[in-house]
Design an enzyme around this catalytic site. Structure first.
Site, PDB file in Angstrom:
ATOM      1  N   TYR A 156      25.818 -12.381   5.787  1.00 18.42           N
ATOM      2  CA  TYR A 156      26.761 -12.050   4.715  1.00 18.42           C
ATOM      3  C   TYR A 156      26.761 -13.146   3.652  1.00 18.42           C
ATOM      4  O   TYR A 156      26.672 -12.870   2.449  1.00 18.42           O
ATOM      5  CB  TYR A 156      28.163 -11.866   5.289  1.00 18.42           C
ATOM      6  CG  TYR A 156      29.199 -11.547   4.236  1.00 18.42           C
ATOM      7  CD1 TYR A 156      29.286 -10.272   3.695  1.00 18.42           C
ATOM      8  CD2 TYR A 156      30.083 -12.529   3.784  1.00 18.42           C
ATOM      9  CE1 TYR A 156      30.229  -9.977   2.709  1.00 18.42           C
ATOM     10  CE2 TYR A 156      31.029 -12.237   2.806  1.00 18.42           C
ATOM     11  CZ  TYR A 156      31.096 -10.963   2.278  1.00 18.42           C
ATOM     12  OH  TYR A 156      32.028 -10.685   1.306  1.00 18.42           O
ATOM     13  N   LYS A 160      25.511 -12.931  -0.320  1.00 19.93           N
ATOM     14  CA  LYS A 160      26.389 -13.168  -1.462  1.00 19.93           C
ATOM     15  C   LYS A 160      25.856 -14.283  -2.364  1.00 19.93           C
ATOM     16  O   LYS A 160      26.051 -14.256  -3.582  1.00 19.93           O
ATOM     17  CB  LYS A 160      27.810 -13.479  -0.994  1.00 19.93           C
ATOM     18  CG  LYS A 160      28.510 -12.266  -0.392  1.00 19.93           C
ATOM     19  CD  LYS A 160      28.545 -11.093  -1.368  1.00 19.93           C
ATOM     20  CE  LYS A 160      29.325  -9.910  -0.828  1.00 19.93           C
ATOM     21  NZ  LYS A 160      29.407  -8.778  -1.776  1.00 19.93           N
TER      22      LYS A 160
END
Length: 231
Positions: A156, A160
């Site tokens: 994750y 990002k």
């Protein structure tokens, strides 16, 4: 009147962004993968629903045709759809896990931006807003006073970081289109089992700021609700 398309908008940050922008007088198109949930969310807000799976080229192409037929153009594209991936130890992560997270969080932005560029370029002040995260910031993830430094989520966070860099590169490569990234902050949503201390309204402050600012506000920026994010 500003026409805004939001992906992954049937719940959480996407839904709250749609609600707030609708209240501010924008024409909001609610994009969601699940037709039943998406339609219910759009009906609750009194706005139009477009079925949209950001990981599927055919679905994205169909959504472009749908918007072309109904609105004719969009002024703002908000790439909000995202996933955190499987909740497993780092040593258990697989290539398939990485592919799924990056396809939804990063590749989809390329897919959506390329597909909707013709409709964006019909706007007098086009903008793309990518929902990133401070979890992808070197500055924040190395700051012991920040919650971002206490969490290990390799896929994750890496996705990002890629979203933010993609934002700055698109800002350079697409003159005439404002391309910026928003960090919602640690917000209570399904993504973190509602553990975040911020409300969804607070979590959408940066997104709404970028979606309502003037055409001269600048491009290639990464902001949260308090200002520029260091990364």
């Amino acid at each position: 009147m500003t026409i805004t398309l939001i992906t992954g908008a049937n719940k959480g940050l996407g839904y709250e962004t749609a609600r707030r922008l609708t209240e501010l007088g924008q024409t909001v198109i609610l994009g969601a993968r699940d037709p039943e949930r998406g339609r219910a969310a759009a009906d609750a807000l009194g706005i139009r629903f477009v079925q949209l799976d950001v990981t599927d080229d055919a679905s994205v192409a169909a959504s472009v045709a749908d918007v072309q037929a109904h609105e004719g153009h969009i002024d703002t594209l908000i790439n909000n759809a995202g996933i955190i991936g499987r909740a497993v130890a780092a040593e258990e992560l697989t290539g398939s896990d990485a592919a799924a997270v990056f396809d939804t969080n990063v590749v989809s932005i390329v897919r959506m931006t390329s597909a909707f560029l013709p409709l964006l370029r019909k706007s007098p002040a086009p903008a793309v807003i990518n929902v990133s995260s401070g979890m992808g910031s070197f500055t924040l993830t190395h700051d012991p006073d920040r919650v971002e430094s206490t969490i290990a989520a390799p896929l994750y966070t890496a996705s990002k970081a890629a979203v933010t860099m993609l934002t700055t590169q698109y800002a350079k490569a697409l003159p005439g289109i404002r391309v910026n990234a928003a960090d919602p902050g640690y917000t209570a949503t399904d993504l973190n089992a509602h553990r975040g201390p911020q409300t969804v309204t607070e979590g959408t402050d940066a997104i709404v700021t970028l979606a309502t600012e003037g055409p001269d506000a600048g491009t290639g920026r990464f902001i949260d609700r308090f200002g520029v994010v260091g990364w």
